[in-house]
Write a protein that holds these residues in place. Structure first.
Motif, PDB file in Angstrom:
ATOM      1  N   LEU B 204      -3.612 -26.166   2.258  1.00 39.83           N
ATOM      2  CA  LEU B 204      -3.914 -27.156   1.219  1.00 39.83           C
ATOM      3  C   LEU B 204      -4.469 -28.442   1.813  1.00 39.83           C
ATOM      4  O   LEU B 204      -4.641 -29.427   1.110  1.00 39.83           O
ATOM      5  N   GLY B 205      -4.714 -28.457   3.105  1.00 39.08           N
ATOM      6  CA  GLY B 205      -5.122 -29.688   3.771  1.00 39.08           C
ATOM      7  C   GLY B 205      -3.929 -30.308   4.475  1.00 39.08           C
ATOM      8  O   GLY B 205      -2.820 -29.780   4.424  1.00 39.08           O
ATOM      9  N   ASP B 206      -4.171 -31.467   5.130  1.00 39.31           N
ATOM     10  CA  ASP B 206      -3.117 -32.060   5.941  1.00 39.31           C
ATOM     11  C   ASP B 206      -1.954 -32.530   5.071  1.00 39.31           C
ATOM     12  O   ASP B 206      -2.129 -32.863   3.903  1.00 39.31           O
ATOM     13  N   PHE B 207      -0.777 -32.554   5.655  1.00 40.57           N
ATOM     14  CA  PHE B 207       0.418 -32.978   4.906  1.00 40.57           C
ATOM     15  C   PHE B 207       1.406 -33.678   5.825  1.00 40.57           C
ATOM     16  O   PHE B 207       1.310 -33.565   7.055  1.00 40.57           O
ATOM     17  N   ARG B 208       2.292 -34.391   5.234  1.00 38.21           N
ATOM     18  CA  ARG B 208       3.417 -35.019   5.932  1.00 38.21           C
ATOM     19  C   ARG B 208       4.700 -34.653   5.207  1.00 38.21           C
ATOM     20  O   ARG B 208       4.707 -34.538   3.970  1.00 38.21           O
ATOM     21  N   ILE B 209       5.759 -34.485   5.991  1.00 40.84           N
ATOM     22  CA  ILE B 209       7.083 -34.310   5.380  1.00 40.84           C
ATOM     23  C   ILE B 209       7.920 -35.536   5.740  1.00 40.84           C
ATOM     24  O   ILE B 209       8.219 -35.768   6.908  1.00 40.84           O
ATOM     25  N   LYS B 210       8.222 -36.342   4.719  1.00 43.02           N
ATOM     26  CA  LYS B 210       9.057 -37.528   4.944  1.00 43.02           C
ATOM     27  C   LYS B 210      10.525 -37.121   4.870  1.00 43.02           C
ATOM     28  O   LYS B 210      10.899 -36.354   3.971  1.00 43.02           O
ATOM     29  N   VAL B 211      11.333 -37.635   5.775  1.00 45.62           N
ATOM     30  CA  VAL B 211      12.772 -37.391   5.664  1.00 45.62           C
ATOM     31  C   VAL B 211      13.522 -38.711   5.697  1.00 45.62           C
ATOM     32  O   VAL B 211      13.064 -39.706   6.259  1.00 45.62           O
ATOM     33  N   ASN B 212      14.671 -38.696   5.055  1.00 46.55           N
ATOM     34  CA  ASN B 212      15.582 -39.840   5.074  1.00 46.55           C
ATOM     35  C   ASN B 212      16.959 -39.262   4.787  1.00 46.55           C
ATOM     36  O   ASN B 212      17.122 -38.026   4.706  1.00 46.55           O
ATOM     37  N   ASP B 213      17.940 -40.130   4.625  1.00 46.35           N
ATOM     38  CA  ASP B 213      19.286 -39.640   4.346  1.00 46.35           C
ATOM     39  C   ASP B 213      19.920 -40.583   3.330  1.00 46.35           C
ATOM     40  O   ASP B 213      19.789 -41.800   3.450  1.00 46.35           O
ATOM     41  N   ARG B 214      20.536 -40.008   2.327  1.00 43.98           N
ATOM     42  CA  ARG B 214      21.191 -40.806   1.302  1.00 43.98           C
ATOM     43  C   ARG B 214      22.189 -41.800   1.919  1.00 43.98           C
ATOM     44  O   ARG B 214      22.310 -42.940   1.474  1.00 43.98           O
ATOM     45  N   ARG B 215      22.859 -41.383   2.989  1.00 44.14           N
ATOM     46  CA  ARG B 215      23.857 -42.254   3.621  1.00 44.14           C
ATOM     47  C   ARG B 215      23.196 -43.431   4.347  1.00 44.14           C
ATOM     48  O   ARG B 215      23.732 -44.540   4.396  1.00 44.14           O
ATOM     49  N   ILE B 216      22.000 -43.183   4.903  1.00 45.66           N
ATOM     50  CA  ILE B 216      21.277 -44.294   5.551  1.00 45.66           C
ATOM     51  C   ILE B 216      20.860 -45.314   4.496  1.00 45.66           C
ATOM     52  O   ILE B 216      21.022 -46.522   4.679  1.00 45.66           O
ATOM     53  N   LEU B 217      20.372 -44.827   3.360  1.00 47.65           N
ATOM     54  CA  LEU B 217      19.992 -45.727   2.266  1.00 47.65           C
ATOM     55  C   LEU B 217      21.185 -46.552   1.810  1.00 47.65           C
ATOM     56  O   LEU B 217      21.103 -47.773   1.713  1.00 47.65           O
ATOM     57  N   ASP B 218      22.303 -45.853   1.525  1.00 45.04           N
ATOM     58  CA  ASP B 218      23.487 -46.560   1.034  1.00 45.04           C
ATOM     59  C   ASP B 218      23.995 -47.567   2.077  1.00 45.04           C
ATOM     60  O   ASP B 218      24.339 -48.713   1.742  1.00 45.04           O
ATOM     61  N   GLY B 219      24.031 -47.119   3.338  1.00 40.72           N
ATOM     62  CA  GLY B 219      24.490 -48.008   4.415  1.00 40.72           C
ATOM     63  C   GLY B 219      23.579 -49.229   4.533  1.00 40.72           C
ATOM     64  O   GLY B 219      24.049 -50.364   4.662  1.00 40.72           O
ATOM     65  N   CYS B 235      17.999 -48.181  -5.418  1.00 43.73           N
ATOM     66  CA  CYS B 235      17.464 -46.946  -4.859  1.00 43.73           C
ATOM     67  C   CYS B 235      16.225 -46.495  -5.648  1.00 43.73           C
ATOM     68  O   CYS B 235      15.198 -46.159  -5.073  1.00 43.73           O
ATOM     69  N   SER B 236      16.333 -46.531  -6.988  1.00 42.67           N
ATOM     70  CA  SER B 236      15.208 -46.052  -7.803  1.00 42.67           C
ATOM     71  C   SER B 236      14.039 -47.035  -7.720  1.00 42.67           C
ATOM     72  O   SER B 236      12.889 -46.646  -7.906  1.00 42.67           O
ATOM     73  N   THR B 237      14.317 -48.306  -7.426  1.00 44.28           N
ATOM     74  CA  THR B 237      13.221 -49.256  -7.216  1.00 44.28           C
ATOM     75  C   THR B 237      12.516 -48.950  -5.890  1.00 44.28           C
ATOM     76  O   THR B 237      11.280 -48.921  -5.815  1.00 44.28           O
ATOM     77  N   VAL B 238      13.294 -48.707  -4.843  1.00 45.23           N
ATOM     78  CA  VAL B 238      12.720 -48.344  -3.536  1.00 45.23           C
ATOM     79  C   VAL B 238      11.837 -47.103  -3.683  1.00 45.23           C
ATOM     80  O   VAL B 238      10.769 -46.998  -3.072  1.00 45.23           O
ATOM     81  N   ASP B 239      12.279 -46.181  -4.534  1.00 45.80           N
ATOM     82  CA  ASP B 239      11.560 -44.913  -4.744  1.00 45.80           C
ATOM     83  C   ASP B 239      10.110 -45.144  -5.207  1.00 45.80           C
ATOM     84  O   ASP B 239       9.264 -44.269  -5.079  1.00 45.80           O
ATOM     85  N   LYS B 240       9.850 -46.345  -5.759  1.00 42.61           N
ATOM     86  CA  LYS B 240       8.502 -46.616  -6.280  1.00 42.61           C
ATOM     87  C   LYS B 240       7.511 -47.050  -5.200  1.00 42.61           C
ATOM     88  O   LYS B 240       6.327 -47.253  -5.482  1.00 42.61           O
ATOM     89  N   LEU B 241       8.005 -47.206  -3.973  1.00 42.91           N
ATOM     90  CA  LEU B 241       7.148 -47.702  -2.893  1.00 42.91           C
ATOM     91  C   LEU B 241       5.937 -46.817  -2.618  1.00 42.91           C
ATOM     92  O   LEU B 241       4.955 -47.270  -2.038  1.00 42.91           O
ATOM     93  N   ASP B 242       6.005 -45.534  -3.025  1.00 43.46           N
ATOM     94  CA  ASP B 242       4.830 -44.694  -2.780  1.00 43.46           C
ATOM     95  C   ASP B 242       3.738 -44.935  -3.820  1.00 43.46           C
ATOM     96  O   ASP B 242       2.621 -44.474  -3.668  1.00 43.46           O
TER      97      ASP B 242
END
Lengths: 516, 516
Positions: B204-219, B235-242
Motif C-alpha cells: 500500500l506504500g510506505d507506512f509507520r507503526i506508532k507505539v505508546n503505552d497507556r501507562r506512559i500517558l497516564d504517568g 488523553c482524547s485532546t492529545v489524540d487530536k495531534l494527528d
C-alpha cells in the motif's frame, strides 16, 4: 419484622390462632428463604444491577463456532467454492439487512419468521431470510441480465430452533445461480453436475438427486382432474410423500383437500413413478399426460436434461421422480433435491436422542435443492422485465453436522496449520528462537514459538502433540556452537541436523520435511 | 363532483361569488392535478399496492459488493488470513447479534450507534458493534484462558455514513488477538510483526507503526500536573495531534479543559517526542518521568518491546510516539496505530471530490490499530477473573478503498478463475463440447462453455478476452475426424494441436500451458 407482626407482644390470642400464626410464620420464612435463594441464583446468572452481572449466552437459536468447528467449516467451504470456481462462477455479497419492503410478499406465510430491526428513526429494515430475494433485487437494481454467481452467507429466521438437528435461527446458505436467457436445459444440467461433484467430493456417503418439473406436476394435476385452484395445495400434500406413506397422503387429499378418491388414485399412480429418460419418453406417450401441453413441455425438457446429464456422466445418481414437489411458489420449471441414501447418514447428537423420536436418528436428509425460477427478478423490475434463473442451494448446515459428527468419531481436527514449532532445550534462548522464527515467517513457513522466556522442553513438545504440529526445531547451546539446529519429526522422533544461518537451505529442507 | 357543488345548477349567485367560486374551483382542480401527479410519482417510485412497486436500493450506509469488488476483497483477505495462519492463529465466529445487555456499558457515548432488533417477543437483541466485545464474551462464557485467534466479520454502526471515504454502516472488521498470561511483550511484539507483514505484503506504500503505552500517558499526565479526573479527557485532546497543530491542541487544553498554560506546555514537550528504544531509555532518566512508577513500567516495557522488534526485524517502521493516545477506554498497556505515510495514499473517489474539502483527498489514514486490554474479559466473568489480551484490528475497509482505486487505475481485475474456454468453430458440436468440458472439470480444471447450442466462434473468443480467460480449446469437424483439438493461447493466438481422447495427456499439456 414479620415475626413481630405475627407474634404481637401484647393482646389476646387463642391456641388455634397461635398455630395458624406459627404455620403462617414458617410459611413466610420459607418463602423468604426461597426468595433469597432465587435472588442468589439470579445474581449468579446475572442481573441488571451490577458490573459482573451478565447472562453469558448467545441469542436463542444461535451459536458460536469454536476453532474446531471453524476448521471443519473452512474445509467444507473450500470444497464447495473450488467447485463453483471450476465452473466459472463469480461471487457477490449483499448487506445482512434489506429494506423491509424488499422482503414483503416473497415468502407467503413464512414472512412471520422474518427478523425486523427496531425503528430507530430512518428506514424500516429486516434481516435477510434467504439469498435468493437479495439476488433478484441485486439483478433488477443493477439491470443485470446474465450472470453466474455464488453467494455464501448467513440468513436469519425466527423459527423454532432445533439446534441438535442443525436447525438454527442464524445459518449459512450457499447458493449457486445462473441468470440469463440461454438455450434450454444447459445451465439446468450444469447445476446438477455441480451438486454431483460437491456431494461426491465431500464424501458424505451415497446420494440421489431427484428431479421433476413444476409444469409436469401442474399438467398431471390437470389431467387427473384436480381443480385449478387446488394445484398449490395438492402440491404441498404430494411434497409429504418423502415422510408419509401414500395411504396417509391420499387420506389428506380426500379428507382435508376435498379430492375424490378417483382423482387421488390417478395422482397416486403417477407419483409412484421413478426412472430416467425412458420414463419421460413413456409419459410423453401416456394417454392422459399427453393431453397436457404443459406436461409435455416439461417432459421434453426432462428428456433433453438427461441427454446432457449423460454427457456430464452423472446419470448414475439422478432420478426422475414424479413425487418431488418442492414448496417454494416461485419455481417455474425444473426442480430438484439431493438426498443422502444411507440410513444413519444424518447422525443424531446425544442431546437429540433424549427427547426426539427414534426415527429422527436415522432420518435421511435433503442436502441440496433448487430449481428454475423465471419470474422472480421480474417482480423487482419496475417494468416487469424477466430474467430467467436456475439455481441450487447447498444445505450446508446439515453437511456441517455430518462432518462434525464424523470428526468427533474418527479423526483429530487441527485448528491451526502450524508446520514448525521453534523450541529450546535450555534456558535463555528466547532471542535465538525469535531470530529463527523470523527467518521462517519471512520465508512463508507457518511457525509458532511459546510466549515464555524459558519454557520446559517437555511442555513445548506436548504443545506440538496436542495441536498436531508435525515438526519441531530444537535450539540447544551445543547446536548453536556447532551452527546447527535439530529438526525433529514429532510423530517418529526422528532427528535431522541443519546448518544454521542459511535461510534458503534451511527452508528448502524444511519444506521437504513437511507432510501434506 | 366538486364542479357540481361549486356551480349549482339553480339558485341565485352574484358576480363576485361566481368569481370566488371559479377561483376556488380552479384552485381545487389544481390541487387535484397536483395530487394526481404525486400519486403517479409515488406509483413510479413504488407504493404499497402494486406488484412491481419496490424501491430498488440497499439500506442507508450499506452496499452490495459486485464480482470485481469481491475479487479484490478475496485477494486482500487471502493475504491477511495467510499471515494470521503463518503465526499459528485459530479462527472463531460469533452470531451477528448479541443479547442487548452484552453490549451495554461497553462503548460509552457510542452506544447510541448500536442497531437494536425489534422486540418480536423474546430476547432483546442488538447487532454487534465490534468483534472485541463478542470475543471477550466468548472467552468468559467458555472459560477460555488462552487462545490466539483471528475473526473477520461484519459489524454494524448507525453512524453518519461517508461511503465515498469508505465509512459504512455495515463494514468488515478483521481482528487478531492473543489472550493469555504470558511473559511480557512477546505477544505484543508479535502483533506488531503481523501488522508489518500485512502492510508490506499488501503493498500500500510506505507506512509507520506508532507505539505508546497507556501507562506512559497516564504517568506523563500525573507528573505534568494534570488532575487525576482529567486524564481521559486530556488523553482524547492529545489524540487530536494527528489532525491539529500543537497550538490548537494546547488551546483546547487550556480554554476548554481548564489546564494551566504551564501544565499544557509540559505536556507539549513530551508529546512532541518520537524515537525508538533510545527515547525510552532517555525518558527513564528524565527527572520528571522517572518519578512515576506507572510511566517507568511502561517505558521499561517499550524497551523490552523494541528488543523483540529488533529480532523480528521490523524496527525500520516502528516509532515510539508519545502523542499516540487511542480513544478506547479499555486499553491498559501498549497501544499502537499504523498509518500510511504517502500523501494521497487514500484516494478520494470522484463523488467525494464534488463536495468534500480538498484536504480529504490527500488525508493519510490509519490502517491498523490495537493494544493491550487486560480488564475486558473480567467484565464478563461472574467472578471477575481477568484474562490478559493484546490484539490488533486491520482497517480493512480503508484498504479495500485503496485497492479498488488502484484496480480502477491500473489493472484489469478478473472476477473468475476460468483457465479454458471450450469453444466450437462449427455448428452442432454441443455434445462434443460437453463431453470435453466434463473431462476437464473432472480433472480439476476450471473451464467454461457457452450456454448456446450454436454460438458464433467470434462471440466465444470475445467472451475469453472480456473475462481474461487465457486459453481456448476449439473443436472443429476436421479436428474431430483427426482426433485432435486446437488449443489457442488467447493473448498471442498461438495454436497447439492436441491428441483427443487421452484425458491425462490432455490435461497435462493443458496444465503446462496455463499461465499463473
Amino acid at each position: 419484622v414479620i415475626v413481630n407482626v405475627l407474634f404481637p407482644s401484647g393482646g389476646c390470642f387463642c391456641r388455634s390462632t397461635f398455630l395458624v400464626d406459627v404455620c403462617a410464620c414458617l410459611c413466610v420464612l420459607q418463602i423468604d428463604e426461597e426468595v433469597a435463594k432465587l435472588l442468589q441464583l439470579k445474581a449468579q446468572i446475572g442481573g441488571d444491577d451490577g458490573k459482573h452481572q451478565f447472562v453469558l449466552k448467545t441469542a436463542k437459536g444461535t451459536r458460536d463456532y469454536n476453532p474446531k468447528q471453524m476448521a471443519i467449516r473452512e474445509r467444507v467451504f473450500n470444497t464447495i467454492i473450488s467447485c463453483f470456481k471450476r465452473h466459472g462462477a463469480e461471487t457477490i455479497d449483499t448487506p445482512v439487512f434489506e429494506l423491509k419492503e424488499t422482503l414483503t410478499g416473497k415468502y407467503g406465510e413464512d414472512s412471520k419468521l422474518i427478523y425486523d430491526l427496531k425503528d430507530q428513526g430512518g428506514e424500516l429494515l429486516s434481516l435477510r431470510y434467504d439469498l435468493t430475494v437479495p439476488f433478484a433485487r441485486y439483478l433488477a437494481m443493477n439491470k443485470i441480465t446474465n450472470i453466474k454467481r455464488y453467494h455464501i452467507a448467513k440468513v436469519y429466521r425466527r423459527d423454532n430452533p432445533a439446534m441438535t438437528r442443525g436447525r438454527y435461527r442464524e445459518f449459512y446458505q450457499c447458493d449457486f445461480d445462473i441468470a440469463g436467457q440461454y438455450d434450454g436445459m444447459i445451465p439446468d444440467a450444469e447445476c446438477l453436475k455441480i451438486v454431483h461433484e460437491i456431494l461426491s467430493e465431500l464424501d458424505l456417503g451415497d446420494f440421489r438427486i431427484k428431479v421433476n418439473d413444476r409444469r409436469i406436476l401442474d399438467g398431471m394435476f390437470a389431467v387427473c382432474g384436480v381443480p385449478d385452484d387446488k394445484f398449490r395445495s395438492i402440491c404441498s400434500t404430494v411434497d409429504k410423500l418423502d415422510k408419509m406413506p401414500w395411504e396417509d397422503v391420499k387420506k389428506e387429499m380426500v379428507n382435508e383437500k376435498g379430492l375424490s378418491e378417483e382423482v387421488a388414485d390417478r395422482i397416486g399412480e403417477y407419483v409412484s413413478l421413478q426412472g430416467g429418460m425412458d420414463l419421460a419418453e413413456r409419459l410423453l406417450q401416456d394417454h392422459r399426460m399427453s393431453q397436457s401441453k404443459q406436461a409435455c413441455a416439461g417432459l421434453s425438457d426432462i428428456k433433453l436434461l438427461f441427454s446432457y446429464l449423460q454427457l456430464f456422466q452423472v446419470t448414475d445418481k439422478v432420478v426422475f421422480d414424479l413425487s418431488l414437489a418442492r414448496g417454494l411458489d416461485y419455481y417455474t420449471g425444473i426442480i430438484y433435491e439431493a438426498v443422502l441414501t444411507q440410513a444413519g447418514a444424518v447422525p443424531a447428537p446425544a442431546e437429540a436422542q433424549k427427547g426426539a423420536p427414534a426415527e429422527e436418528s436415522v432420518s435421511v436428509g435433503s442436502v441440496a435443492g433448487g430449481g428454475r425460477y423465471d419470474g422472480l427478478v421480474g417482480m423487482f423490475d419496475p417494468k416487469g422485465r424477466k430474467v430467467p434463473c436456475v439455481g441450487v442451494s447447498i444445505g450446508i448446515e446439515r453437511i456441517f453436522s455430518i462432518m462434525e459428527h464424523k470428526a468427533e468419531v474418527s479423526e483429530k481436527v487441527r485448528t491451526t496449520e502450524v508446520q514448525v514449532m521453534v523450541a529450546s532445550a535450555q534456558k535463555n534462548l528466547l532471542e535465538e528462537k525469535l531470530r529463527l522464527i523470523t527467518e521462517l515467517w519471512d520465508a512463508g513457513i507457518k511457525a509458532e514459538v511459546m510466549y515464555k522466556k524459558n519454557p520446559k522442553l517437555l511442555s513445548q513438545l506436548q504443545h506440538c502433540e496436542e495441536s498436531g504440529i508435525p515438526l519441531v526445531a530444537i535450539l540447544g547451546e551445543q547446536e548453536l556452537k556447532d551452527g546447527v539446529v535439530k529438526l525433529r519429526v514429532v510423530a517418529t522422533r526422528e532427528e535431522v541436523p541443519w546448518t544454521h544461518g542459511h535461510t534458503h537451505k534451511y527452508t528448502h529442507s524444511l519444506t521437504q520435511q513437511i507432510p501434506d
